[in-house]
Design an enzyme around this catalytic site. Structure first.
Site, PDB file in Angstrom:
ATOM      1  N   LYS A 186      18.821 -40.856 -54.621  1.00 18.60           N
ATOM      2  CA  LYS A 186      20.017 -40.564 -53.827  1.00 18.60           C
ATOM      3  C   LYS A 186      20.664 -41.851 -53.322  1.00 18.60           C
ATOM      4  O   LYS A 186      21.888 -42.012 -53.399  1.00 18.60           O
ATOM      5  CB  LYS A 186      19.660 -39.658 -52.645  1.00 18.60           C
ATOM      6  CG  LYS A 186      19.325 -38.235 -53.043  1.00 18.60           C
ATOM      7  CD  LYS A 186      18.871 -37.418 -51.837  1.00 18.60           C
ATOM      8  CE  LYS A 186      18.522 -35.990 -52.236  1.00 18.60           C
ATOM      9  NZ  LYS A 186      18.104 -35.178 -51.066  1.00 18.60           N
ATOM     10  N   ALA A 205      17.324 -39.691 -48.307  1.00 20.59           N
ATOM     11  CA  ALA A 205      16.154 -38.985 -47.772  1.00 20.59           C
ATOM     12  C   ALA A 205      16.022 -37.635 -48.455  1.00 20.59           C
ATOM     13  O   ALA A 205      17.013 -37.035 -48.885  1.00 20.59           O
ATOM     14  CB  ALA A 205      16.288 -38.798 -46.256  1.00 20.59           C
ATOM     15  N   ASP A 206      14.789 -37.180 -48.541  1.00 25.32           N
ATOM     16  CA  ASP A 206      14.532 -35.836 -49.052  1.00 25.32           C
ATOM     17  C   ASP A 206      13.302 -35.284 -48.349  1.00 25.32           C
ATOM     18  O   ASP A 206      12.293 -35.975 -48.222  1.00 25.32           O
ATOM     19  CB  ASP A 206      14.315 -35.828 -50.561  1.00 25.32           C
ATOM     20  CG  ASP A 206      14.449 -34.419 -51.109  1.00 25.32           C
ATOM     21  OD1 ASP A 206      15.604 -33.970 -51.276  1.00 25.32           O
ATOM     22  OD2 ASP A 206      13.418 -33.760 -51.317  1.00 25.32           O
ATOM     23  N   THR A 207      13.410 -34.051 -47.882  1.00 29.57           N
ATOM     24  CA  THR A 207      12.321 -33.404 -47.155  1.00 29.57           C
ATOM     25  C   THR A 207      11.808 -32.223 -47.952  1.00 29.57           C
ATOM     26  O   THR A 207      12.592 -31.412 -48.455  1.00 29.57           O
ATOM     27  CB  THR A 207      12.803 -32.927 -45.762  1.00 29.57           C
ATOM     28  OG1 THR A 207      13.302 -34.061 -45.040  1.00 29.57           O
ATOM     29  CG2 THR A 207      11.676 -32.277 -44.976  1.00 29.57           C
TER      30      THR A 207
END
Length: 191
Positions: free
Chosen positions: A54, A70-72
């Site tokens: 990203k 960011a990725d959760t």
């Protein structure tokens, strides 16, 4: 000396609110990358890879100096849970999380265009849900709130009462481990 622009590679309202709450000035440019794990990929590696992709993809198409991706994800009994695909999937996820411990993992990346440098980390928070009744799950899913959340819940919203305890970063569960991200931005000179 002007520090340069920070660009958040996310349209998540939760990430925007968190970063702004820390007094960070930033622009927003959402990224659109495929979010599928590679077979055999560890959950933390998956979240970190998406964050990196990203940040780098956003840097390729917009102005700025530092790009934060960011990725959760939620991991329960070995299953990586992203956002539910529909209400039935949200119900399934919440039933699986009911009464058990799970991990919330946020991978984040900061790409420095000027130095062509990349910092990637994953933060893990353990969360325990109370046992949930089917009526509670159905009522929560009917609100629509779970549909854009990893693991089908928002700790800061209507699902707060479902959480028995957490071990680790609360803001990580919301979507961005703020303490770690801000410290890293300071350390690399972005703040």
């Amino acid at each position: 000396m002007e520090k340069g622009r920070i660009v958040l590679a996310s349209a998540s309202p939760r990430r925007l609110e968190l970063l702004a709450s820390a007094g960070v000035e930033f622009d927003v440019c959402a990224s659109d990358i495929p979010e599928e794990p590679i077979p055999g990929e560890a959950p933390a590696d998956f979240a970190t890879r998406l964050a990196r992709d990203k940040a780098v993809a956003t840097a390729a198409r917009t102005e700025g100096r530092w790009f934060v991706g960011a990725d959760t994800i939620v991991v329960c009994a070995g299953e990586i849970m992203g956002k539910p695909v529909d209400e039935a999937d949200a119900v399934r996820m919440l039933r699986k999380l009911s009464g058990v411990s799970h991990e919330v993992i946020t991978g984040y990346a900061v790409y420095d265009r000027e130095r062509d440098g990349l910092l990637c980390k994953a933060v893990v928070t353990k969360v325990v849900f109370k046992p949930l009744r089917d009526e509670e799950i159905s009522a929560y899913v009917a609100t629509g709130c779970p549909m854009d959340k990893a693991g089908a819940y928002a700790i800061q919203g209507g699902a707060a009462y479902m959480v028995e305890r957490i071990d680790g970063s609360y803001t990580n569960v919301v979507g961005l481990p703020l303490c770690e991200v801000v410290e890293d931005l300071r350390r690399i000179g972005a703040l």
